[in-house]
Motif scaffolding. Sequence first.
Motif, PDB file in Angstrom:
ATOM      1  N   SER A 247       0.824  -1.209   0.000  1.00  0.00           N
ATOM      2  CA  SER A 247       0.000   0.000   0.000  1.00  0.00           C
ATOM      3  C   SER A 247       0.861   1.263   0.000  1.00  0.00           C
ATOM      4  CB  SER A 247      -0.928   0.003   1.215  1.00  0.00           C
ATOM      5  OG  SER A 247      -0.171  -0.064   2.426  1.00  0.00           O
ATOM      6  N   ILE A 248       1.953   1.233   0.763  1.00  0.00           N
ATOM      7  CA  ILE A 248       2.852   2.389   0.808  1.00  0.00           C
ATOM      8  C   ILE A 248       3.650   2.483  -0.485  1.00  0.00           C
ATOM      9  CG2 ILE A 248       4.816   3.410   2.018  1.00  0.00           C
ATOM     10  CD1 ILE A 248       3.780   2.190   4.575  1.00  0.00           C
ATOM     11  N   LEU A 249       4.071   1.342  -1.009  1.00  0.00           N
ATOM     12  CA  LEU A 249       4.822   1.331  -2.267  1.00  0.00           C
ATOM     13  C   LEU A 249       3.995   1.923  -3.401  1.00  0.00           C
ATOM     14  CD1 LEU A 249       7.355   0.489  -3.849  1.00  0.00           C
ATOM     15  CD2 LEU A 249       6.304  -1.756  -4.182  1.00  0.00           C
ATOM     16  N   GLU A 250       2.706   1.603  -3.427  1.00  0.00           N
ATOM     17  CA  GLU A 250       1.817   2.147  -4.460  1.00  0.00           C
ATOM     18  C   GLU A 250       1.790   3.669  -4.404  1.00  0.00           C
ATOM     19  OE1 GLU A 250      -2.819   1.670  -6.019  1.00  0.00           O
ATOM     20  OE2 GLU A 250      -2.284   1.105  -3.959  1.00  0.00           O
ATOM     21  N   SER A 251       1.657   4.226  -3.194  1.00  0.00           N
ATOM     22  CA  SER A 251       1.630   5.667  -3.028  1.00  0.00           C
ATOM     23  C   SER A 251       2.969   6.291  -3.393  1.00  0.00           C
ATOM     24  CB  SER A 251       1.258   6.024  -1.585  1.00  0.00           C
ATOM     25  OG  SER A 251       1.323   7.418  -1.370  1.00  0.00           O
ATOM     26  N   GLU A 252       4.066   5.609  -3.027  1.00  0.00           N
ATOM     27  CA  GLU A 252       5.404   6.132  -3.332  1.00  0.00           C
ATOM     28  C   GLU A 252       5.652   6.183  -4.841  1.00  0.00           C
ATOM     29  OE1 GLU A 252       8.074   7.299  -1.367  1.00  0.00           O
ATOM     30  OE2 GLU A 252       6.406   7.505   0.026  1.00  0.00           O
ATOM     31  N   LEU A 253       5.238   5.144  -5.545  1.00  0.00           N
ATOM     32  CA  LEU A 253       5.503   5.081  -6.976  1.00  0.00           C
ATOM     33  C   LEU A 253       4.573   5.978  -7.785  1.00  0.00           C
ATOM     34  CD1 LEU A 253       6.180   1.270  -7.570  1.00  0.00           C
ATOM     35  CD2 LEU A 253       7.842   3.129  -7.618  1.00  0.00           C
TER      36      LEU A 253
ATOM     37  N   GLU B 156       6.659  10.406 -11.433  1.00  0.00           N
ATOM     38  CA  GLU B 156       6.625  11.816 -11.798  1.00  0.00           C
ATOM     39  C   GLU B 156       7.925  12.517 -11.402  1.00  0.00           C
ATOM     40  OE1 GLU B 156       2.610  13.846 -11.255  1.00  0.00           O
ATOM     41  OE2 GLU B 156       2.373  12.060  -9.989  1.00  0.00           O
ATOM     42  N   GLU B 157       8.471  12.149 -10.245  1.00  0.00           N
ATOM     43  CA  GLU B 157       9.721  12.749  -9.791  1.00  0.00           C
ATOM     44  C   GLU B 157      10.864  12.456 -10.767  1.00  0.00           C
ATOM     45  OE1 GLU B 157      10.206  14.723  -7.315  1.00  0.00           O
ATOM     46  OE2 GLU B 157       8.230  14.591  -6.362  1.00  0.00           O
ATOM     47  N   ALA B 158      10.799  11.294 -11.419  1.00  0.00           N
ATOM     48  CA  ALA B 158      11.870  10.875 -12.345  1.00  0.00           C
ATOM     49  C   ALA B 158      11.615  11.350 -13.766  1.00  0.00           C
ATOM     50  CB  ALA B 158      12.007   9.352 -12.321  1.00  0.00           C
ATOM     51  N   LYS B 159      10.753  12.339 -13.944  1.00  0.00           N
ATOM     52  CA  LYS B 159      10.390  12.819 -15.278  1.00  0.00           C
ATOM     53  C   LYS B 159      11.628  13.138 -16.115  1.00  0.00           C
ATOM     54  CE  LYS B 159       7.773  16.435 -17.678  1.00  0.00           C
ATOM     55  NZ  LYS B 159       6.938  17.650 -17.510  1.00  0.00           N
ATOM     56  N   GLY B 160      11.713  12.490 -17.265  1.00  0.00           N
ATOM     57  CA  GLY B 160      12.834  12.713 -18.176  1.00  0.00           C
ATOM     58  C   GLY B 160      14.092  11.956 -17.798  1.00  0.00           C
ATOM     59  N   GLY B 161      14.072  11.294 -16.632  1.00  0.00           N
ATOM     60  CA  GLY B 161      15.252  10.587 -16.143  1.00  0.00           C
ATOM     61  C   GLY B 161      15.041   9.091 -16.041  1.00  0.00           C
ATOM     62  N   THR B 162      15.584   8.512 -14.973  1.00  0.00           N
ATOM     63  CA  THR B 162      15.560   7.060 -14.791  1.00  0.00           C
ATOM     64  C   THR B 162      14.979   6.719 -13.431  1.00  0.00           C
ATOM     65  OG1 THR B 162      17.534   6.813 -16.167  1.00  0.00           O
ATOM     66  CG2 THR B 162      16.977   4.966 -14.737  1.00  0.00           C
ATOM     67  N   LEU B 163      14.081   5.734 -13.402  1.00  0.00           N
ATOM     68  CA  LEU B 163      13.543   5.207 -12.150  1.00  0.00           C
ATOM     69  C   LEU B 163      14.120   3.816 -11.939  1.00  0.00           C
ATOM     70  CD1 LEU B 163      11.671   5.392  -9.703  1.00  0.00           C
ATOM     71  CD2 LEU B 163       9.815   4.493 -11.141  1.00  0.00           C
TER      72      LEU B 163
ATOM     73  N   LEU C 100       4.379   0.325 -17.928  1.00  0.00           N
ATOM     74  CA  LEU C 100       5.354   0.003 -18.972  1.00  0.00           C
ATOM     75  C   LEU C 100       4.698  -0.096 -20.342  1.00  0.00           C
ATOM     76  CD1 LEU C 100       7.496  -2.679 -17.070  1.00  0.00           C
ATOM     77  CD2 LEU C 100       8.079  -0.286 -17.518  1.00  0.00           C
ATOM     78  N   GLN C 101       3.440  -0.533 -20.375  1.00  0.00           N
ATOM     79  CA  GLN C 101       2.750  -0.681 -21.655  1.00  0.00           C
ATOM     80  C   GLN C 101       2.206   0.645 -22.167  1.00  0.00           C
ATOM     81  OE1 GLN C 101      -0.178  -3.678 -20.608  1.00  0.00           O
ATOM     82  NE2 GLN C 101       1.008  -5.305 -21.569  1.00  0.00           N
ATOM     83  N   GLU C 102       1.589   1.432 -21.271  1.00  0.00           N
ATOM     84  CA  GLU C 102       0.864   2.628 -21.687  1.00  0.00           C
ATOM     85  C   GLU C 102       1.624   3.922 -21.440  1.00  0.00           C
ATOM     86  OE1 GLU C 102      -1.783   2.062 -23.324  1.00  0.00           O
ATOM     87  OE2 GLU C 102      -1.972  -0.066 -22.811  1.00  0.00           O
ATOM     88  N   GLY C 103       2.649   3.889 -20.578  1.00  0.00           N
ATOM     89  CA  GLY C 103       3.381   5.108 -20.265  1.00  0.00           C
ATOM     90  C   GLY C 103       2.554   6.107 -19.482  1.00  0.00           C
ATOM     91  N   GLU C 104       1.658   5.610 -18.627  1.00  0.00           N
ATOM     92  CA  GLU C 104       0.833   6.501 -17.822  1.00  0.00           C
ATOM     93  C   GLU C 104       0.539   5.874 -16.469  1.00  0.00           C
ATOM     94  OE1 GLU C 104      -2.514   6.963 -20.421  1.00  0.00           O
ATOM     95  OE2 GLU C 104      -3.577   5.232 -19.574  1.00  0.00           O
ATOM     96  N   ILE C 105       0.252   6.721 -15.479  1.00  0.00           N
ATOM     97  CA  ILE C 105      -0.042   6.268 -14.128  1.00  0.00           C
ATOM     98  C   ILE C 105      -1.343   6.904 -13.657  1.00  0.00           C
ATOM     99  CG2 ILE C 105       2.397   6.015 -13.514  1.00  0.00           C
ATOM    100  CD1 ILE C 105       2.003   8.703 -11.907  1.00  0.00           C
TER     101      ILE C 105
ATOM    102  N   THR D 238      -5.715   9.646 -15.505  1.00  0.00           N
ATOM    103  CA  THR D 238      -4.338   9.159 -15.631  1.00  0.00           C
ATOM    104  C   THR D 238      -3.410  10.310 -15.995  1.00  0.00           C
ATOM    105  OG1 THR D 238      -4.656   8.598 -17.961  1.00  0.00           O
ATOM    106  CG2 THR D 238      -5.094   6.860 -16.326  1.00  0.00           C
ATOM    107  N   ILE D 239      -2.115  10.103 -15.756  1.00  0.00           N
ATOM    108  CA  ILE D 239      -1.093  11.108 -16.041  1.00  0.00           C
ATOM    109  C   ILE D 239      -0.007  10.438 -16.889  1.00  0.00           C
ATOM    110  CG2 ILE D 239       0.640  12.644 -15.058  1.00  0.00           C
ATOM    111  CD1 ILE D 239      -0.998  12.636 -12.465  1.00  0.00           C
ATOM    112  N   LYS D 240       0.348  11.062 -17.995  1.00  0.00           N
ATOM    113  CA  LYS D 240       1.436  10.548 -18.824  1.00  0.00           C
ATOM    114  C   LYS D 240       2.770  10.762 -18.107  1.00  0.00           C
ATOM    115  CE  LYS D 240      -0.297   8.944 -22.710  1.00  0.00           C
ATOM    116  NZ  LYS D 240      -0.006   7.554 -23.165  1.00  0.00           N
ATOM    117  N   VAL D 241       3.626   9.753 -18.139  1.00  0.00           N
ATOM    118  CA  VAL D 241       4.932   9.860 -17.490  1.00  0.00           C
ATOM    119  C   VAL D 241       6.029   9.495 -18.481  1.00  0.00           C
ATOM    120  CG1 VAL D 241       4.125   9.442 -15.140  1.00  0.00           C
ATOM    121  CG2 VAL D 241       4.722   7.497 -16.588  1.00  0.00           C
TER     122      VAL D 241
END
Length: 489
Positions: free
Chosen positions: A221-227, A247-254, A274-279, A287-290
């Motif tokens: 549950s916490i991991l879901e909120s963190e990611l 979102e924090e890793a926008k343009g970078g690497t997670l 990974l399939q849709e590029g959105e969260i 949803t939000i594109k990432v």
Amino acid sequence: MIEDGTHKLAAGSAGSGAHILLFEDDETLASLLARVLRSEGYQVDVFDDADAAPPPAKLARYDLVLSDIHLANNTSGHEVLRRVREASAATPVILMTAYADIEGAMNAVGLGAYDYLGKPIEPTELKRMVSEAIARRKLAQAADSTPSPAHAPTGAQIVGTTASMLSVYKTVAHVAPTTATVLIIGDSGTGKELVARAIHSKSPRALKPFVAINCGALPESILESELFGHERGSFTGATGTKRGLFEEAKGGTLFLDEIGEIGPKMQVQLLRVLQEGEIRRVGAAETIKVDARVVAATNRDLKAEVLSGRFREDLLFRLQVVTVQVPPLRERRGDIALLVRHFVALHAARLGRQAPRVAPEVHDVLHAYNFPGNVRELSHIIERGILLAREGVITGADLPPEVTQAWTAQASGKAGGLGSLADDWPTLAILERRYIDRVLSRTGGNKTRAAEVLGIDRRTLNRMFARERAAEGGTELSDAEIDAMDGDD
């Protein structure tokens, strides 16, 4: 141009062999490499200086260029690479490098070199790599394709020079400039996050954030909120909107460490990202594109986890577009000395101390140890050694008991072993004989080979045995009797 004393095929002569340009300032090595390549039917021109390279028009006609990193007159293989790239984008360039130059060679691959060979050069590997490079060029020419040189910024350095680590370097160098998802596999403590950071630092995303999270350290549950983040009021304690790590890793690497620990629900959510590029944030309707490159790592066998039903096969396929296998330290013992130097410098600087010397016995002890904690454990061992060292030297007595016990057990089981590091204080004469016995044991009792290892001739070695016999009360041997010992092997 170096003339190496062997038959040299003239440029443009008849024959089906490809034309290779070799840069090497060591005449002996240049001669050997040229001979090996010519035995395969290649035409070879040899130079020792990057500034002596042919003009661009002629340079572009070579099928392959092979160059050492350090050349005569303070020129380098990097200059050779630059000249070749200016003349032809399609000509493969293979760099040869000593261990200390691995980082430079690794960067050169990102700048357009085909590959690199670590010294000493293995003729079989040389022939394989040259043949493969030329074959690839022919395929590219047939397809009218001219690959552009890649660019990778400098960044994190991975420590190691063994063949298994060279394989890691090569994979990192080739995959870093892409956007491919990477799965890093290796035991705990092998340095998987360092590999992930190297991929990021050598990618076009290097100036953007590198965000890491240990998926096995948090409840789902916490991991879901963190990611993915959460909206205000989505659960008790959610007093405001929070952006997730994607979102924090926008343009970078997670970097998702210990990806094998996540549960079924999180596996489904991650697969969608990974399939849709959105969260979708927790509690959100939209949803939000990432835009974050995912690099994951695990110490689990995910294929076995799939077979057992604990891990989704479709998620595994998405994660392992490219797989990097990081070897455990017990399989790369040749890197121990290099890692010791690295950690001595690292921890001494961090602790504000002068870097201590490391006694030779320490390397013997470490080579006997199995390192269940891998590179991370070695780092801790060296840090402890620095803290306990006296008189500016780390000795066997400064190592943890579990490490020295492995060596003590090994040494006590060998005739002529060096014995206990803590209790054994032998004379120099005894140490000399023990070392000779050890070398003889390693050479299978072959005195000629043992003398070579010791850096002496056989007669000197025989005199050592004769001197020991006299010291033990035996009859002193004459020169003729000492010479007669040469028949013993």
